[in-house]
Design an enzyme around this catalytic site. Structure first.
Site, PDB file in Angstrom:
ATOM      1  N   LYS A 158      41.635  69.873 -26.773  1.00 52.73           N
ATOM      2  CA  LYS A 158      40.197  70.125 -26.816  1.00 52.73           C
ATOM      3  C   LYS A 158      39.798  71.258 -25.887  1.00 52.73           C
ATOM      4  O   LYS A 158      38.911  72.039 -26.209  1.00 52.73           O
ATOM      5  CB  LYS A 158      39.437  68.843 -26.473  1.00 52.73           C
ATOM      6  N   GLU A 209      37.386  60.464 -26.086  1.00 53.73           N
ATOM      7  CA  GLU A 209      36.394  60.834 -25.093  1.00 53.73           C
ATOM      8  C   GLU A 209      35.434  61.795 -25.793  1.00 53.73           C
ATOM      9  O   GLU A 209      35.881  62.767 -26.416  1.00 53.73           O
ATOM     10  CB  GLU A 209      37.091  61.541 -23.917  1.00 53.73           C
ATOM     11  N   ARG A 226      52.731  62.955 -29.155  1.00 58.26           N
ATOM     12  CA  ARG A 226      51.531  63.562 -29.714  1.00 58.26           C
ATOM     13  C   ARG A 226      51.940  64.562 -30.783  1.00 58.26           C
ATOM     14  O   ARG A 226      53.070  65.038 -30.808  1.00 58.26           O
ATOM     15  CB  ARG A 226      50.685  64.217 -28.635  1.00 58.26           C
TER      16      ARG A 226
HETATM   17  P1  ATP Z   1      43.057  66.696 -25.983  1.00 59.75           P
HETATM   18  O1  ATP Z   1      44.408  66.845 -25.370  1.00 59.75           O
HETATM   19  O2  ATP Z   1      42.899  67.375 -27.292  1.00 59.75           O
HETATM   20  O3  ATP Z   1      41.943  66.985 -25.034  1.00 59.75           O
HETATM   21  P2  ATP Z   1      42.692  63.950 -25.462  1.00 59.75           P
HETATM   22  O4  ATP Z   1      43.898  63.099 -25.427  1.00 59.75           O
HETATM   23  O5  ATP Z   1      42.095  64.310 -24.165  1.00 59.75           O
HETATM   24  O6  ATP Z   1      42.989  65.188 -26.385  1.00 59.75           O
HETATM   25  P3  ATP Z   1      40.979  61.889 -26.325  1.00 59.75           P
HETATM   26  O7  ATP Z   1      39.611  61.981 -26.860  1.00 59.75           O
HETATM   27  O8  ATP Z   1      41.186  61.266 -25.015  1.00 59.75           O
HETATM   28  O9  ATP Z   1      41.555  63.356 -26.329  1.00 59.75           O
HETATM   29  O10 ATP Z   1      41.953  61.254 -27.407  1.00 59.75           O
HETATM   30  C1  ATP Z   1      41.703  60.061 -28.075  1.00 59.75           C
HETATM   31  C2  ATP Z   1      43.007  59.508 -28.562  1.00 59.75           C
HETATM   32  O11 ATP Z   1      43.670  60.429 -29.412  1.00 59.75           O
HETATM   33  C3  ATP Z   1      43.940  59.214 -27.404  1.00 59.75           C
HETATM   34  O12 ATP Z   1      44.495  57.931 -27.594  1.00 59.75           O
HETATM   35  C4  ATP Z   1      44.972  60.297 -27.496  1.00 59.75           C
HETATM   36  O13 ATP Z   1      46.210  59.852 -27.019  1.00 59.75           O
HETATM   37  C5  ATP Z   1      45.001  60.603 -28.992  1.00 59.75           C
HETATM   38  N1  ATP Z   1      45.431  61.980 -29.215  1.00 59.75           N
HETATM   39  C6  ATP Z   1      44.891  63.095 -28.692  1.00 59.75           C
HETATM   40  N2  ATP Z   1      45.572  64.194 -29.065  1.00 59.75           N
HETATM   41  C7  ATP Z   1      46.586  63.758 -29.856  1.00 59.75           C
HETATM   42  C8  ATP Z   1      47.656  64.400 -30.557  1.00 59.75           C
HETATM   43  N3  ATP Z   1      47.812  65.734 -30.527  1.00 59.75           N
HETATM   44  N4  ATP Z   1      48.501  63.639 -31.275  1.00 59.75           N
HETATM   45  C9  ATP Z   1      48.340  62.302 -31.318  1.00 59.75           C
HETATM   46  N5  ATP Z   1      47.366  61.633 -30.687  1.00 59.75           N
HETATM   47  C10 ATP Z   1      46.493  62.338 -29.952  1.00 59.75           C
HETATM   48 MG    MG Z   2      42.059  62.015 -23.073  1.00 59.58          MG
END
Ligand code: ATP
Ligand code: MG
Length: 570
Positions: free
Chosen positions: A268, A32, A258
């Protein structure tokens, strides 16, 4: 490296064998655009691109940009730069969920026509309250049984902008008593009169993540939709939506743990706070676990990939020791980067028996012998040098093998010197200069009579030194788990006040003079460094410390190996 194997690859291999999807493996990385990528995202990138490549498939880059209030083109650009820098190529497969808005709308209409979705006119607060709890069923909305015609009409008018934010939502009609709370008539669309960074004011209704994500996967022909564990409960809804709109051979969602890394935060929302509250200088502050921060810190894409492969993917959450990442960084940089000498906290050393007007050019190899790489540079040597302040002690403790009154040390690549005098500031007692004599017969660093000299220190010729700024970066948090703070405090209370120490008076040997910003080195005895790509100026470089030389992870491995070989391990 051995062929990778984990539970995801086992599933994919089986699906390929049985021809489950009737199409080649297709994965996607779906960020995102509401922040910069961090090393947790790198884990997902390495996994998605890696699995696709290993099974003869392809991986898409898709921006999951369905939330107009937090997204920004600046993040889209940063994310693309970072994925590329990590070494992955989406070729022509760059997609945006916002490009699917019209198709998503049509799918929603299809659900309404099938009696599987309805317009609810309760407030979002009422909807939340009426969802029930894990132990009590939810309460059906009084609007739940609106006719298909009325729903279609209201949904069309929601799109046309006839209603203010919050007046209505579109909900799936599933089951208000469902044991999975996410299945209790989840919201599919909301009214948001907000300008979207790509679609502008074309839309004033926006799909929810759960609706947009599965359908975007389906539109792109994704086979394996890999996501993190917190989406486990969403899988039922993912499958429900795809089934109800009639997707054949739908993508399969698989969740993995994760990455949680010690001494930092990977969310984020928290990273944004660190930036906005000024705890760091920006998204690319070298202390940040962002890809941009790691890059500026001097970490290579190879080191990040190696780390992601080393930690692997598992089904259960855990924390990863940051020493593993640091180990991968050292392993990658060790054979790659030249050794040079930089004195971080200089102390003047005068060789009293060395001619004032003489300069010698000493040849110094760029790599230690075990690296097996050629290359050397001339290092000027003269009467006045700088050495590290802590390489001299007036009153040394036992076991200190560096310079002290009357003691002899080796100046790396040069001569043996013996301390004969110390010059101090008469008022403060601060040591201003160390005076030595050198042994002219010890050129190269060995005495002809074979006398033992234990200590070797690095140095820079004063006359030839390039002044530089050195930024010593350390872990951003003092606590392995930054949430481990006192009652009433938040993670910022665990910030390490010494995560950055700036040294303004450092000096580096002249061989680095014409190197472009972004060049990496090992400063002998100090660690790995990179000339800062942003703040370095011609003639006055700024160096960022990437990592120190102390490899605690390698030490742990050695100890474990030793214990198991001596039968001590349980
Ligand atoms: P955050 O928790 O940092 O806001 P998010 O999951 O909201 O992260 P996205 O931009 O939606 O951020 O993530 C894109 C992809 O990266 C998703 O498929 C998510 O599952 C993966 N992802 C995000 N954080 C991690 C992590 N710490 N380890 C592994 N994969 C991750
Ligand atoms: Mg997300």
């Amino acid at each position: 490296m051995a062929p990778k194997s984990d539970f995801i690859r086992a599933i994919v291999a089986e699906d390929v064998r049985t021809g489950k999807f009737g199409r080649p493996v297709r994965t996607r990385f779906p960020p995102e655009p509401n922040g910069f990528l961090h090393i947790g995202h790198a884990k997902s990138i390495v996994l998605n691109f890696g699995v696709a490549q290993e099974f003869g498939g392809l991986c898409n880059l898709r921006f999951d940009d369905t939330n107009p209030t937090t997204e920004d083109i600046r993040y889209v650009e940063a994310i693309q730069r970072d994925v590329k820098w990590l070494g992955y190529d989406w070729e022509d497969r760059l997609y945006f969920a916002s490009d699917y808005f019209e198709r998503l709308y049509q799918y929603a209409v299809q659900l309404i026509e099938a009696g599987k979705a309805y317009v609810d006119s309760q407030s979002e607060e009422e909807i939340r309250r009426n969802r029930g709890t894990v132990n009590t069923p939810g309460v059906e909305s009084p609007y739940r049984n609106r006719s298909v015609e009325e729903n279609l009409d209201l949904f069309r008018r929601m799109r046309a902008g006839e209603f203010p934010d919050g007046a209505h939502v579109l909900r799936a009609k599933i089951d208000m008593a469902h044991p999975n709370m996410l299945m209790r008539d989840p919201i599919l669309y909301r009214i948001r009169h907000a300008t979207h960074y790509r679609t502008g004011d074309t839309w004033c209704i926006y799909p929810m993540y759960d609706f947009a994500h599965c359908l975007s996967d389906a539109i792109e022909g994704i086979t394996h939709s890999l996501c993190t564990l917190e989406f486990k409960d969403n899988r039922e809804l993912y499958d429900w939506i795809l089934r109800e709109v009639g997707i054949e051979r739908p993508p399969q969602q698989i969740e993995f743990a994760r990455l949680n890394l010690d001494y930092t935060v990977l969310s984020k929302r928290r990273l944004i706070r660190l930036v906005e509250e000024g705890h760091v200088s920006g998204w690319d502050d070298p202390r940040m676990p962002t890809i941009a921060g790691l890059r500026r810190r001097g970490v290579t894409p190879e080191a990040i990939r190696r780390f992601c492969e080393m930690i692997g993917v598992a089904r259960a959450d855990s924390r990863v020791d940051i020493a593993k990442l640091e180990h991968c960084i050292r392993e990658d940089l060790n054979p790659k980067v030249p050794r040079v000498m930089c004195v971080l906290r200089p102390l003047k050393l005068v060789i009293v028996n060395y001619p004032e007007d003489r300069t010698e050019e000493l040849e110094a190899p760029y790599y230690p012998r075990d690296i097996g790489k050629e290359g050397s540079r001339p290092v000027p040597f003269s009467r006045e040098l700088f050495i590290e302040r802590d390489d001299f002690m007036e009153d040394p403790p036992k076991g200190y093998f560096r310079l002290a009154p009357g003691r002899e040390v080796r100046l790396r690549y040069a001569y043996l010197v013996r301390c004969v005098d110390v010059v101090k500031d008469p008022s403060t007692g601060e040591i201003l200069e160390v005076h030595c004599t050198y042994d002219p017969a010890s050129r190269g660093g060995e005495a002809p009579d074979g006398r033992k000299v234990k200590g070797t220190i690095h140095w820079v010729s004063a006359k030839h030194a390039i002044p530089c700024e050195v930024r010593l970066y350390d872990r951003l948090f003092l606590k392995a788990n930054p949430d481990d703070v006192a009652e009433g405090e938040d993670f910022t209370a665990a910030l390490n006040p010494e995560s950055l120490v700036v040294l303004k008076d450092s000096v580096v040997e002249p061989s680095v003079k014409d190197d472009p910003p972004g060049t990496r080195y090992q400063f002998e005895r100090q660690g790995y460094f990179i000339s800062d790509p942003v703040d370095s100026r011609p003639g006055s470089p700024v160096f960022n410390r990437t990592v120190t030389l102390r490899d605690t992870w390698a030490k742990i491995q050695e100890r474990l190996a030793l214990e198991s070989s001596t039968g001590k391990a349980s």
